[in-house]
Design a protein around this motif. Structure first.
Motif, mmCIF file in Angstrom:
data_model
loop_
_atom_site.group_PDB
_atom_site.id
_atom_site.type_symbol
_atom_site.label_atom_id
_atom_site.label_comp_id
_atom_site.label_asym_id
_atom_site.label_seq_id
_atom_site.Cartn_x
_atom_site.Cartn_y
_atom_site.Cartn_z
ATOM 1 N N PHE A 533 -1.849 8.412 52.499
ATOM 2 C CA PHE A 533 -1.733 9.051 51.188
ATOM 3 C C PHE A 533 -3.051 9.737 50.796
ATOM 4 O O PHE A 533 -3.062 10.873 50.312
ATOM 5 N N ILE A 534 -4.169 9.037 51.034
ATOM 6 C CA ILE A 534 -5.480 9.601 50.705
ATOM 7 C C ILE A 534 -5.755 10.846 51.533
ATOM 8 O O ILE A 534 -6.264 11.860 51.033
ATOM 9 N N LYS A 535 -5.408 10.791 52.829
ATOM 10 C CA LYS A 535 -5.668 11.933 53.704
ATOM 11 C C LYS A 535 -4.826 13.144 53.318
ATOM 12 O O LYS A 535 -5.269 14.288 53.431
ATOM 13 N N ARG A 536 -3.588 12.897 52.874
ATOM 14 C CA ARG A 536 -2.683 14.016 52.547
ATOM 15 C C ARG A 536 -2.863 14.532 51.125
ATOM 16 O O ARG A 536 -2.454 15.645 50.818
ATOM 17 N N MET A 687 -11.572 5.409 41.783
ATOM 18 C CA MET A 687 -11.978 5.798 40.437
ATOM 19 C C MET A 687 -11.157 6.991 39.970
ATOM 20 O O MET A 687 -10.808 7.874 40.759
ATOM 21 N N GLU A 688 -10.846 6.999 38.692
ATOM 22 C CA GLU A 688 -10.155 8.153 38.111
ATOM 23 C C GLU A 688 -11.114 9.339 38.042
ATOM 24 O O GLU A 688 -12.337 9.170 38.027
ATOM 25 N N ILE A 689 -10.549 10.553 37.991
ATOM 26 C CA ILE A 689 -11.388 11.748 37.886
ATOM 27 C C ILE A 689 -12.162 11.694 36.566
ATOM 28 O O ILE A 689 -11.587 11.506 35.496
ATOM 29 N N ALA A 690 -13.463 11.835 36.664
ATOM 30 C CA ALA A 690 -14.351 11.696 35.504
ATOM 31 C C ALA A 690 -14.788 13.071 35.007
ATOM 32 O O ALA A 690 -14.669 14.080 35.718
ATOM 33 N N PRO A 691 -15.320 13.137 33.766
ATOM 34 C CA PRO A 691 -15.849 14.413 33.271
ATOM 35 C C PRO A 691 -16.988 14.919 34.153
ATOM 36 O O PRO A 691 -17.850 14.146 34.584
ATOM 37 N N LEU A 692 -16.996 16.223 34.409
ATOM 38 C CA LEU A 692 -18.000 16.836 35.288
ATOM 39 C C LEU A 692 -18.465 18.144 34.682
ATOM 40 O O LEU A 692 -17.659 18.913 34.134
ATOM 41 N N MET A 693 -19.765 18.402 34.789
ATOM 42 C CA MET A 693 -20.280 19.722 34.441
ATOM 43 C C MET A 693 -21.128 20.225 35.600
ATOM 44 O O MET A 693 -21.755 19.448 36.318
ATOM 45 N N MET A 694 -21.100 21.539 35.802
ATOM 46 C CA MET A 694 -21.896 22.176 36.852
ATOM 47 C C MET A 694 -22.816 23.207 36.217
ATOM 48 O O MET A 694 -22.419 23.913 35.279
ATOM 49 N N LEU A 695 -24.035 23.268 36.741
ATOM 50 C CA LEU A 695 -25.017 24.236 36.272
ATOM 51 C C LEU A 695 -25.737 24.809 37.483
ATOM 52 O O LEU A 695 -25.720 24.215 38.566
ATOM 53 N N LEU A 696 -26.370 25.954 37.310
ATOM 54 C CA LEU A 696 -27.088 26.571 38.422
ATOM 55 C C LEU A 696 -28.296 25.730 38.806
ATOM 56 O O LEU A 696 -29.028 25.229 37.943
ATOM 57 N N ASN A 697 -28.528 25.584 40.134
ATOM 58 C CA ASN A 697 -29.503 24.589 40.590
ATOM 59 C C ASN A 697 -30.961 25.018 40.451
ATOM 60 O O ASN A 697 -31.826 24.186 40.291
ATOM 61 N N GLN A 698 -31.288 26.285 40.577
ATOM 62 C CA GLN A 698 -32.671 26.768 40.454
ATOM 63 C C GLN A 698 -33.642 25.964 41.334
ATOM 64 O O GLN A 698 -34.740 25.588 40.917
ATOM 65 N N ARG A 743 -15.908 8.316 55.555
ATOM 66 C CA ARG A 743 -16.841 7.200 55.420
ATOM 67 C C ARG A 743 -16.791 6.568 54.029
ATOM 68 O O ARG A 743 -17.213 5.421 53.851
ATOM 69 N N LEU A 744 -16.279 7.313 53.036
ATOM 70 C CA LEU A 744 -16.129 6.730 51.706
ATOM 71 C C LEU A 744 -15.171 5.546 51.727
ATOM 72 O O LEU A 744 -15.253 4.640 50.897
ATOM 73 N N TYR A 745 -14.231 5.577 52.669
ATOM 74 C CA TYR A 745 -13.217 4.532 52.761
ATOM 75 C C TYR A 745 -13.434 3.670 53.996
ATOM 76 O O TYR A 745 -12.505 3.059 54.516
ATOM 77 N N GLN A 746 -14.684 3.634 54.441
ATOM 78 C CA GLN A 746 -15.016 2.935 55.672
ATOM 79 C C GLN A 746 -14.662 1.450 55.613
ATOM 80 O O GLN A 746 -14.060 0.896 56.540
ATOM 81 N N ASP A 747 -15.010 0.792 54.511
ATOM 82 C CA ASP A 747 -14.732 -0.642 54.395
ATOM 83 C C ASP A 747 -13.233 -0.917 54.411
ATOM 84 O O ASP A 747 -12.773 -1.873 55.051
ATOM 85 N N ASP A 748 -12.464 -0.089 53.703
ATOM 86 C CA ASP A 748 -11.026 -0.303 53.664
ATOM 87 C C ASP A 748 -10.380 0.027 55.009
ATOM 88 O O ASP A 748 -9.401 -0.608 55.406
ATOM 89 N N GLY A 831 -7.024 -1.844 42.939
ATOM 90 C CA GLY A 831 -8.380 -1.330 43.101
ATOM 91 C C GLY A 831 -8.442 0.174 43.259
ATOM 92 O O GLY A 831 -9.544 0.740 43.313
ATOM 93 N N PHE A 832 -7.309 0.853 43.356
ATOM 94 C CA PHE A 832 -7.266 2.308 43.499
ATOM 95 C C PHE A 832 -6.656 2.928 42.245
ATOM 96 O O PHE A 832 -5.601 2.499 41.781
ATOM 97 N N ALA A 833 -7.335 3.938 41.713
ATOM 98 C CA ALA A 833 -6.765 4.664 40.575
ATOM 99 C C ALA A 833 -5.587 5.518 41.021
ATOM 100 O O ALA A 833 -4.703 5.825 40.221
ATOM 101 N N TYR A 834 -5.583 5.905 42.293
ATOM 102 C CA TYR A 834 -4.513 6.727 42.851
ATOM 103 C C TYR A 834 -4.008 6.042 44.111
ATOM 104 O O TYR A 834 -4.740 5.944 45.102
ATOM 105 N N GLY A 835 -2.793 5.540 44.056
ATOM 106 C CA GLY A 835 -2.280 4.783 45.194
ATOM 107 C C GLY A 835 -0.799 4.976 45.396
ATOM 108 O O GLY A 835 -0.104 5.629 44.610
#
Length: 877
Positions: A533-536, A687-698, A743-748, A831-835
């Motif tokens: 499911f995660i891969k797809r 984890m559920e999708i969290a608030p994110l902001m992007m800015l130019l890195n300079q 590798r994020l799911y290496q333990d599982d 333990g998974f927000a999306y399963g």
């Protein structure tokens, strides 16, 4: 009208046999009557289970001098002769019944192998950070920021730079305290350069951590600026056989450091792995932090050695006073921190802390693997017990004859338990061979270096001896008790066949075996489906054919030439895009706070994750815009004021995607939203999708992402390596984004692999036992089969007759496994927000498959018995 003739239920026969086996014969009748009266009274007051339990303890209490049967005195040479005779009989019995022996030794060997592998793994995990002589007195300080939840936790391993020195000054319980950071550093000597994981530490580091020095003085090794201590293996790698002390190395692009000592390499069971320890007092950032009166930065680890006989909890109670003194924060500050103490020995297995140190173990997996290994070993013992009970018929006459000529209960018990221990010992020999070959495979999956060295591990030797004895006694005690309690007259008249062929105890064991095996199979399938499911699942960005190159923040040469290098890379026909960013989209770890209302209270702040990106980031990862526009060089204000939010951030601020464009919020100053992107997964799916902001890195970037075409990949990599090394002193290192994602799911994934392996072994053990039991069942019913065939029964009827009872037991095991498996899977998926959602047909398919395999296992013996000549079946054994 009450029926006075209604018979009172009796306790289990094996309890009474146990009582008679150990009690003096002259007390049998009196004590047995008292026991039955007590049993009947308790049965009236409660349940049968409770009455049986009380009866067991009543019998146990009778085993005392005066009542217990005396042990006969045997002359030493008679004793030796007797045990030699037991051994010969047991060994001949094993050779005579080769199928029984092979199944039992094979099953026990598999169970013991699983136990040994898991035992060595658990032992390895619990030896982390225990190699120091004072490891029980080494602790670290960590902090809790109550309202600052980062990556699901508000605990942080980092502390202020000045905390260690303050503890040494103000806490008398502290023997020594040290501040340090773990850093990757480029070291050069001559024409060679080495990118190594190291430590920068204050002069007290080796007082807290007493590493063994090969050369140099621990107390002064880091006391001078620009001094560095090397590990023994790294020293040999750089200097060969030369004496390195006093030699100069280039550290981090130009700084000259002198080697002041050599220490032995940290063992593999150390949370802190390094090839060198450099002096922290040379670091300008550390100097600035130490000059501050108030602490407001947390970037360092603080460890300390406690004085002997001091209480760490007393020290911990004094930490709030130090925090209040140096933080400058009063009680009105909502996110005020708290310091806690953690033992070094707990570092490896206690997780859930941000910015933590070292590789981590998983206490839940240790418990799970231990439970599974014990279950498989128990399944193997159940096999032995089942087969031994079934096999008892063949040895019943032997027992009857032995009892007739004067064999005592204890002697028979000793003989049968001895045979059981003999089988356990032979199984252990095979399991040691299996463990030797399988342990490196298990270690590779778990990311551990595991080896079996009995001569260097005396505790393991004790465990092995204990295993043989315990497994032998556990598996053989019930069959031995049954066999030793047989009455000679019943045995010699052949009146025990029905008793052994319909043992309810055997049925319970078979049900337990298959319930365990089927539950494990369903669990393994659930883990596999979750990762499919995660891969797809659509992540919201494209991760295929994207490679990432980490950029050191000290690599000034590459940063200065990156614009030109980017143009060269884009000119290559196999490269489709290049982008720089602070973090990769698969795992955004940096966070901050923003507010849509300037001047509003801190409690109204929104915690958001941030990623500093360049103009090409959204295009390279194909992240769709829902509203507004991308960063553009045509809008100079984007460098200072332009921000892009994700959907979740916009909603958290009370805006739709369209409404957010042009809105302002406060961050560093007053910022402007120029676009809103569709939500994408910036963390693992736990984890559920969290608030994110992007800015130019300079210039604030740590990764270069390059999208390449899949064909001629080796040539493209050669081109990237050549051009990179021409513009950087650092080695060319890269990884593909999909590999980083996995590798994020290496333990599982490790959990799935190991559990799948154990599941196959558990089912194999259960099937082996069923195969052996079916063989003995067919043998016991040989005459019945012959009579039925003479009366006209077909092979089909014979097979059905022999199979149906076993199939019912497997079905009951399946029904028991369903709720167990469902609960375990449901708990794990929480333990998974999306399963996934487990479908009912998965349970049904597993049950049908298990029953089919069980039927095939049984039918082999059933068909073999059904095809026998009726005349052969009717001949006396």
């Amino acid at each position: 009208m009450q029926n006075d003739n209604k018979q009172t239920p009796l306790p289990p026969k094996f309890l009474l046999r146990l009582f008679k086996g150990f009690c003096r014969s002259e007390y049998h009748d009196d004590i047995e009557g008292d026991l039955l009266e007590l049993f009947a009274e308790r049965l009236r007051e409660g349940t049968k289970v409770k009455a049986n339990l009380y009866l067991f303890f009543d019998i146990f209490l009778l085993f005392r001098p005066g009542i217990i049967r005396p042990i006969p005195k045997i002359h030493p040479h008679q004793s030796l002769s007797m045990y030699r005779n037991y051994f010969k009989i047991g060994f001949r019995s094993l050779l005579k019944q080769k199928l029984y022996t092979a199944i039992n030794i094979g099953g026990l060997a598999i169970g013991l192998t699983c136990f040994l592998i898991v035992f060595l793994y658990v032992q390895h995990e619990y030896t982390y950070d225990r190699f120091f002589p004072n490891s029980d007195r080494i602790y670290r300080i960590y902090q809790q920021q109550k309202e600052n939840f980062h990556l699901g936790s508000n605990y942080f391993a980092v502390t202020p730079a000045g905390l260690a020195s303050a503890m040494e000054r103000e806490l008398p319980e502290v023997q020594a305290a040290s501040t340090f950071q773990a850093r990757e550093a480029l070291l050069e000597y001559g024409e060679n350069s080495y990118l190594e994981q190291g430590v920068v530490a204050d002069p007290h580091f080796f007082e807290v951590f007493p590493y063994a020095f090969v050369e140099g003085v621990p107390a002064t090794a880091l006391s001078k600026p620009n001094s560095i201590v090397l590990t023994q293996s790294f020293s040999e790698k750089v200097f060969g056989n030369q004496d390195p002390v006093g030699k100069a190395m280039i550290y981090q692009n130009g700084e000259v450091y002198l080697v002041s000592g050599i220490v032995k390499d940290p063992p593999s069971t150390s949370s802190l792995q390094f090839s060198h320890v450099a002096s922290l007092i040379s670091d300008p950032d550390y100097k600035r932090e130490m000059e501050r009166e108030k602490w407001n930065n947390h970037n360092y680890f603080t460890f300390f050695a406690l004085k002997e006989h001091s209480d760490p909890s007393v020290l911990e109670s004094k930490l709030p006073e130090i925090y209040n003194k140096y933080s400058g924060l009063d009680d009105t500050y909502s996110n005020k921190g708290t310091y806690y103490v953690q033992a070094l020995r707990d570092l490896h297995l206690e997780t859930g802390m941000n910015a933590d140190l070292g590789s981590k173990g998983n206490i839940q997996y240790i418990r799970l693997f231990s439970l599974v290994a014990l279950l498989i070993l128990l399944l193997a013992c159940i096999n032995y017990t089942n087969l031994a009970i079934a096999r008892s018929m063949r040895r019943a006459k032997e027992v009857g004859i032995r009892k007739t000529i004067g064999a005592r209960f204890g002697q028979l018990m000793g003989q049968f338990l001895g045979e059981s221990v003999l089988i356990a010992g032979l199984s252990l020999l095979f399991s040691l061979v299996l463990t030797y070959f399988l342990l490196p495979v298990f270690g590779s999956i778990m990311g551990r270096s595991l080896e079996i060295h009995i001569q260097e591990n005396p505790f393991l030797l004790l465990v092995l001896l204990g295993l043989v004895i315990c497994v032998g006694l556990l598996a053989g005690s019930y069959p031995a008790l049954v066999m030793s309690s047989l009455k000679p007259i019943q045995v010699l008249k052949g009146k025990i066949r029905e008793r052994f062929s319909t043992s309810s105890f055997q049925k319970i064991l078979i049900i337990g075996q298959y319930a365990t095996s089927i539950a494990m199979i369903i669990g393994s399938i659930a883990i596999y489906q979750q990762f499919q499911f995660i891969k797809r699942k659509d992540l919201g960005y494209e991760k295929d054919h994207v490679l990432s190159i980490p950029i050191s923040f000290r690599d000034n040469q590459l940063r200065e030439s990156l614009a030109t290098l980017k143009t060269d890379w884009l000119s290559h026909p196999q490269i489709e895009g290049v982008s720089t960013s602070g973090t990769l989209p698969i795992y955004v770890s940096s966070s901050t706070t923003i507010n849509d209302d300037k001047g509003s209270p801190k409690d109204d702040d929104l915690v958001v994750y941030e990623n500093r990106v360049d103009y090409d980031f959204l295009d390279l990862y194909n992240i769709p815009l829902l509203a507004g526009r991308n960063f553009s060089p045509d809008f100079p204000t984007d460098l200072e004021k332009g921000y892009i939010l994700n959907e979740t951030a916009a909603k958290s601020l009370g805006w739709t995607a369209q409404e957010a464009v042009g809105k302002h919020f406060t961050h560093i100053g007053e910022e402007t939203v120029i676009g809103v992107v569709k939500d994408f997964h910036i963390h693992p799916m736990r984890m559920e999708i969290a608030p994110l902001m992007m800015l130019l890195n300079q210039g604030f970037y740590s990764f270069v992402s390059i999208k390449v075409r899949p064909d001629n990949l080796s040539q493209t990599l050669d081109f990237l390596k050549e051009t990179f090394q021409a513009n950087s002193p650092y080695p060319f290192e890269y990884s593909f984004l999909d590999a980083r994602f996995n590798r994020l799911y290496q333990d599982d994934q490790r959990l799935g692999s190991i559990l799948g392996f154990f599941t196959l072994l558990a089912f194999l053990v259960a099937s082996l036992g069923l195969f052996g039991l079916a063989a003995f069942s067919a043998t016991q019913r040989t005459k019945e089969i012959g009579i039925r065939k003479v009366m006209g029964a077909t092979v089909k009827h014979i097979v059905r007759m022999l199979s149906v009872d076993f199939m019912r037991l497997v079905l009951v095991g399946f029904l028991i496994a369903i709720p167990i498996a469902w609960y375990a899977i449901h708990t794990w998926l929480e333990g998974f927000a999306y399963g996934i959602e487990m479908k009912w047909w998965v349970f049904g398919l597993v049950g049908l498959s298990a029953m089919l395999i069980a039927f095939l296992t049984i039918s082999f013996q059933s068909i073999k018995a059904a095809l026998m000549n009726p005349l052969e079946c009717l001949v006396d054994e």
